[in-house]
Design a protein around this motif. Structure first.
Motif, mmCIF file in Angstrom:
data_model
loop_
_atom_site.group_PDB
_atom_site.id
_atom_site.type_symbol
_atom_site.label_atom_id
_atom_site.label_comp_id
_atom_site.label_asym_id
_atom_site.label_seq_id
_atom_site.Cartn_x
_atom_site.Cartn_y
_atom_site.Cartn_z
ATOM 1 N N THR A 187 0.823 -1.212 0.000
ATOM 2 C CA THR A 187 0.000 0.000 0.000
ATOM 3 C C THR A 187 0.855 1.259 0.000
ATOM 4 N N VAL A 188 1.986 1.231 0.694
ATOM 5 C CA VAL A 188 2.885 2.386 0.721
ATOM 6 C C VAL A 188 3.517 2.596 -0.646
ATOM 7 N N ARG A 189 4.007 1.504 -1.229
ATOM 8 C CA ARG A 189 4.658 1.600 -2.540
ATOM 9 C C ARG A 189 3.684 2.121 -3.608
ATOM 10 N N LYS A 190 2.477 1.586 -3.626
ATOM 11 C CA LYS A 190 1.493 2.008 -4.620
ATOM 12 C C LYS A 190 1.071 3.462 -4.394
ATOM 13 N N GLU A 191 0.983 3.872 -3.142
ATOM 14 C CA GLU A 191 0.610 5.248 -2.836
ATOM 15 C C GLU A 191 1.670 6.224 -3.314
ATOM 16 N N LEU A 192 2.948 5.875 -3.147
ATOM 17 C CA LEU A 192 4.026 6.735 -3.630
ATOM 18 C C LEU A 192 3.992 6.858 -5.151
ATOM 19 N N GLU A 193 3.736 5.747 -5.827
ATOM 20 C CA GLU A 193 3.661 5.780 -7.293
ATOM 21 C C GLU A 193 2.478 6.631 -7.739
ATOM 22 N N ARG A 194 1.339 6.477 -7.075
ATOM 23 C CA ARG A 194 0.156 7.263 -7.416
ATOM 24 C C ARG A 194 0.396 8.746 -7.153
ATOM 25 N N SER A 195 1.037 9.045 -6.022
ATOM 26 C CA SER A 195 1.288 10.443 -5.662
ATOM 27 C C SER A 195 2.149 11.144 -6.703
ATOM 28 N N TRP A 196 3.174 10.457 -7.195
ATOM 29 C CA TRP A 196 4.050 11.066 -8.203
ATOM 30 C C TRP A 196 3.291 11.310 -9.510
ATOM 31 N N ARG A 197 2.401 10.366 -9.873
ATOM 32 C CA ARG A 197 1.611 10.557 -11.092
ATOM 33 C C ARG A 197 0.678 11.753 -10.947
ATOM 34 N N VAL A 198 0.016 11.854 -9.808
ATOM 35 C CA VAL A 198 -0.912 12.966 -9.583
ATOM 36 C C VAL A 198 -0.165 14.291 -9.583
ATOM 37 N N SER A 200 2.758 14.989 -10.968
ATOM 38 C CA SER A 200 3.376 15.262 -12.275
ATOM 39 C C SER A 200 2.363 15.743 -13.307
ATOM 40 N N ARG A 201 1.099 15.427 -13.112
ATOM 41 C CA ARG A 201 0.073 15.877 -14.078
ATOM 42 C C ARG A 201 -0.194 17.373 -13.972
ATOM 43 N N GLU A 202 0.142 17.970 -12.832
ATOM 44 C CA GLU A 202 -0.075 19.401 -12.676
ATOM 45 C C GLU A 202 0.943 20.181 -13.511
ATOM 46 N N PRO A 203 0.573 21.359 -14.000
ATOM 47 C CA PRO A 203 1.492 22.129 -14.859
ATOM 48 C C PRO A 203 2.724 22.626 -14.102
ATOM 49 N N ARG A 297 -4.896 21.986 -1.640
ATOM 50 C CA ARG A 297 -5.229 21.257 -2.863
ATOM 51 C C ARG A 297 -4.182 20.217 -3.237
ATOM 52 N N TRP A 298 -2.995 20.299 -2.590
ATOM 53 C CA TRP A 298 -1.947 19.334 -2.889
ATOM 54 C C TRP A 298 -2.024 18.086 -2.011
ATOM 55 N N SER A 299 -2.933 18.053 -1.091
ATOM 56 C CA SER A 299 -2.990 16.928 -0.154
ATOM 57 C C SER A 299 -3.226 15.601 -0.857
ATOM 58 N N ASN A 300 -3.895 15.631 -2.014
ATOM 59 C CA ASN A 300 -4.204 14.375 -2.690
ATOM 60 C C ASN A 300 -2.980 13.683 -3.273
ATOM 61 N N CYS A 301 -1.821 14.360 -3.269
ATOM 62 C CA CYS A 301 -0.602 13.691 -3.754
ATOM 63 C C CYS A 301 0.399 13.456 -2.625
ATOM 64 N N SER A 302 -0.054 13.563 -1.379
ATOM 65 C CA SER A 302 0.793 13.281 -0.205
ATOM 66 C C SER A 302 2.191 13.887 -0.362
ATOM 67 N N PRO A 303 2.278 15.217 -0.477
ATOM 68 C CA PRO A 303 3.570 15.844 -0.805
ATOM 69 C C PRO A 303 4.657 15.611 0.238
ATOM 70 N N GLY A 304 4.296 15.438 1.516
ATOM 71 C CA GLY A 304 5.320 15.197 2.537
ATOM 72 C C GLY A 304 6.060 13.906 2.301
ATOM 73 N N ARG A 305 5.319 12.815 2.124
ATOM 74 C CA ARG A 305 5.967 11.530 1.856
ATOM 75 C C ARG A 305 6.671 11.541 0.510
ATOM 76 N N LEU A 306 6.092 12.258 -0.455
ATOM 77 C CA LEU A 306 6.666 12.273 -1.796
ATOM 78 C C LEU A 306 8.015 12.980 -1.824
ATOM 79 N N ILE A 307 8.162 14.102 -1.109
ATOM 80 C CA ILE A 307 9.448 14.806 -1.098
ATOM 81 C C ILE A 307 10.525 13.940 -0.444
ATOM 82 N N ILE A 308 10.151 13.153 0.550
ATOM 83 C CA ILE A 308 11.123 12.250 1.177
ATOM 84 C C ILE A 308 11.577 11.193 0.178
#
Length: 391
Positions: A187-198, A200-203, A297-308
């Motif tokens: 679940t952690v691995r998939k969430e990180l992959e999803r977060s990066w996709r979400v 990266s879609r932003e301009p 509005r950035w909460s849906n991509c879990s930016p804290g975990r993503l920056i780590i």
């Protein structure tokens, strides 16, 4: 029961030294007078980059006097330890402790070639240091690692050492980054992959390691604003807006980012800082010390975990294999599979005014050796307080 290792008993079982060492001790209140010869840091928080910024920003703070201690072997003249300390005046009580003020995550001496490796030598060293200290009521050394770059921490060999309420949190990835990621919970691995996709879609989104001091300062300014906003929303106190603390971080970045000792990484959307991470490089280890994100509005991509995760991946590619999430047992750290590393405290009264604090520290530390009992007692106290509030 928690056993602290290396224990004083185990250390004293080491081969006897050829002679009983004696020590001469010097003290100074001027960091610049000792900084040129400052070596042997056990953690990055005892390196000159950190301490120089700390003493410059905080050394003139009201009620605080820098106290730099150097102990040498009396026979050889070799350095045993250097201690980056302060004398704090809190009301009528005078306390000697490390240069910390809750900014330094790991406290420790800097070790020289004559540092003792057993309990007997550590006791002799401390006896000499204690005699040289200025008048005070209490010595309080907190958040100390047991070992420092593979060598025993002499202060952790002293009697009356107690488990610290805090611990370190370390991840060792090994050589195979992808293999380490596959070892995370699915679940952690998939969430990180999803977060990066979400994300990266932003301009105009990007991840970057910042090397320019001015840009790093602007990102840390945004970090401070985000942290303060988040804490105020939670109704929690926020102390890092103290002007002296802010000056410390700015000094640290200005002096150390170009040399690589300090690292700032960020998730950006154009000029907006979505998340940022401040850390220290230490050999093949990266230590995280401050993190923030814009939430909203950035909460849906879990930016804290993503920056780590993005920072770890970039540094792994540079050869880093150990990632220290530092003190504080938060859920996001457990999701990355951290291994707790024990820390210890040392408290000793030097006068009558220090006795109550010493007794409290001994009671609390003794309880921590029995985690299950500690947990139950804390739960009982919490329920008792809740009953008083609602009654």
């Amino acid at each position: 029961m928690i056993a602290l290792a290396p224990t004083a008993e185990a250390a004293s079982a080491a081969p006897a030294a050829r002679r009983a060492a004696t020590y001469v001790v010097e003290t100074s209140s001027d960091w610049s007078a000792v900084s040129a010869g400052w070596t042997g840091a056990g953690t990055p928080f005892q390196e000159s980059a950190w301490l120089g910024a700390w003493y410059e920003a905080l050394g003139a703070r009201a009620g605080l006097t820098p106290l730099l201690v150097t102990a040498r072997d009396a026979a050889s003249g070799e350095v045993a330890v250097r201690l980056p300390l302060v004398l704090l005046r809190e009301g009528r009580r005078r306390t000697i402790g490390f240069a910390d003020l809750d900014l330094t995550d790991y406290n420790a001496p800097a070790l020289g070639p004559a540092a003792p490796r057993d309990a007997q030598g550590a006791a002799a060293l401390w006896k000499a240091i204690r005699k040289a200290l200025p008048r005070a009521d209490l010595v309080r050394f907190a958040k100390m690692p047991l070992t420092l770059r593979g060598r025993p921490n002499p202060l952790a060999l002293l009697p009356n050492i107690q488990p610290c309420a805090l611990n370190g949190n370390v991840v060792v990835t090994g050589e195979d980054w992808d293999g380490w990621r596959r070892g995370l919970e699915k679940t952690v691995r998939k969430e990180l992959e999803r977060s990066w996709r979400v994300f990266s879609r932003e301009p105009e989104t990007s991840f970057e390691i910042v090397t320019d001091p001015e840009r790093a300062r602007r990102i840390v300014d945004a970090m401070e604003h985000q942290q303060e906003t988040r804490m105020r929303e939670k109704g929690a106190s926020y102390v890092l807006d103290d002007p002296d603390f802010a000056r410390f971080y700015r000094t640290l970045i200005e002096r150390s980012i170009e040399g690589g000792e300090v690292l700032v990484s960020a998730l950006m959307a154009g000029d907006e800082v979505v998340a940022s991470l401040l850390g220290i490089r230490d050999g093949e280890t990266y230590v995280m010390i401050r993190i923030s994100n814009a939430a909203g509005r950035w909460s849906n991509c879990s930016p804290g975990r993503l920056i780590i995760e993005r920072t770890m991946a970039a540094l792994h590619a540079e050869g880093y294999r150990s990632f220290d999430f530092s003190i504080g047992n938060y859920d996001y750290k457990r999701r990355f599979g951290v291994t707790p590393t024990p820390l210890v405290d040392f408290t000793e009264s030097l006068g009558l005014a220090g006795i109550p604090a010493t007794l409290r520290a001994a009671a609390a530390g003794g309880l921590r050796r029995y985690p299950e009992l500690d947990r139950k007692l804390r739960g009982w106290i919490g329920r008792l307080r809740a009953t008083k509030i609602t009654s």
